[in-house]
Design a protein around this motif. Sequence first.
Motif, PDB file in Angstrom:
ATOM      1  N   LEU A  22     -34.792 -50.395  33.908  1.00  0.00           N
ATOM      2  CA  LEU A  22     -34.901 -51.811  33.569  1.00  0.00           C
ATOM      3  C   LEU A  22     -35.904 -52.529  34.471  1.00  0.00           C
ATOM      4  O   LEU A  22     -36.709 -53.338  34.005  1.00  0.00           O
ATOM      5  N   ILE A  23     -35.862 -52.214  35.751  1.00  0.00           N
ATOM      6  CA  ILE A  23     -36.818 -52.797  36.699  1.00  0.00           C
ATOM      7  C   ILE A  23     -38.237 -52.356  36.345  1.00  0.00           C
ATOM      8  O   ILE A  23     -39.170 -53.169  36.319  1.00  0.00           O
ATOM      9  N   THR A  74     -29.278 -57.777  31.746  1.00  0.00           N
ATOM     10  CA  THR A  74     -28.817 -56.405  31.545  1.00  0.00           C
ATOM     11  C   THR A  74     -28.557 -55.747  32.887  1.00  0.00           C
ATOM     12  O   THR A  74     -27.532 -55.075  33.065  1.00  0.00           O
ATOM     13  N   GLN A  75     -29.470 -55.947  33.837  1.00  0.00           N
ATOM     14  CA  GLN A  75     -29.281 -55.382  35.182  1.00  0.00           C
ATOM     15  C   GLN A  75     -27.993 -55.894  35.812  1.00  0.00           C
ATOM     16  O   GLN A  75     -27.284 -55.126  36.473  1.00  0.00           O
ATOM     17  N   SER A  76     -27.688 -57.154  35.618  1.00  0.00           N
ATOM     18  CA  SER A  76     -26.458 -57.718  36.191  1.00  0.00           C
ATOM     19  C   SER A  76     -25.225 -57.029  35.630  1.00  0.00           C
ATOM     20  O   SER A  76     -24.276 -56.733  36.359  1.00  0.00           O
ATOM     21  N   THR A 101     -25.079 -53.489  37.030  1.00  0.00           N
ATOM     22  CA  THR A 101     -24.621 -53.559  38.429  1.00  0.00           C
ATOM     23  C   THR A 101     -23.117 -53.788  38.477  1.00  0.00           C
ATOM     24  O   THR A 101     -22.415 -53.169  39.279  1.00  0.00           O
ATOM     25  N   ASN A 136     -30.693 -48.979  35.877  1.00  0.00           N
ATOM     26  CA  ASN A 136     -31.255 -50.149  36.567  1.00  0.00           C
ATOM     27  C   ASN A 136     -32.709 -49.904  36.956  1.00  0.00           C
ATOM     28  O   ASN A 136     -33.551 -50.792  36.841  1.00  0.00           O
ATOM     29  N   HIS A 137     -33.004 -48.687  37.420  1.00  0.00           N
ATOM     30  CA  HIS A 137     -34.391 -48.331  37.756  1.00  0.00           C
ATOM     31  C   HIS A 137     -35.286 -48.488  36.523  1.00  0.00           C
ATOM     32  O   HIS A 137     -36.393 -49.047  36.611  1.00  0.00           O
ATOM     33  N   LYS A 144     -33.050 -58.913  33.291  1.00  0.00           N
ATOM     34  CA  LYS A 144     -32.252 -59.227  34.488  1.00  0.00           C
ATOM     35  C   LYS A 144     -30.768 -59.379  34.129  1.00  0.00           C
ATOM     36  O   LYS A 144     -29.905 -58.956  34.896  1.00  0.00           O
TER      37      LYS A 144
END
Length: 131
Positions: free
Chosen positions: A88-89, A56-58, A61, A85-86, A54
């Motif tokens: 990572l999710i 990393t996603q931040s 983003t 991001n996809h 999360k």
Amino acid sequence: MITSPYEKYRQSSVQTSTPSQLLLMLYDGAIRFVRAGIDGIKEHDHDKSNNFLKKTQSIVTELMVTLDHSYEVSKGLASIYEYINHLLIDANIKKETAPAEEALGYLIDLREAWAQAAKIVGGGNAEKSNG
């Protein structure tokens, strides 16, 4: 109020860095966090993997929303960041390392490309160590 000498140093590093140095710092953080997320998946530590993926996603983003869309290259970068991001999710939901490792590869490649571009534009001072 910041009391830790390390936190004071980090804040000073950010405040005195060039835009290209800040960009590289973001990539370094994303790379470090996705690696920790991969470790969490391997260790079956779901809290660790979730927290670091999360983070990393931040960062990804933040990279996406700060793109200057007046440049054509921004469209391609936005697509790459969206795909990262996809991945990572996907890694976080499935608790599989392969998507996170793919994302890591893209982040490393992008960081290297930006470092090279910063050297060309900034005369080689882009990778000044700020901690």
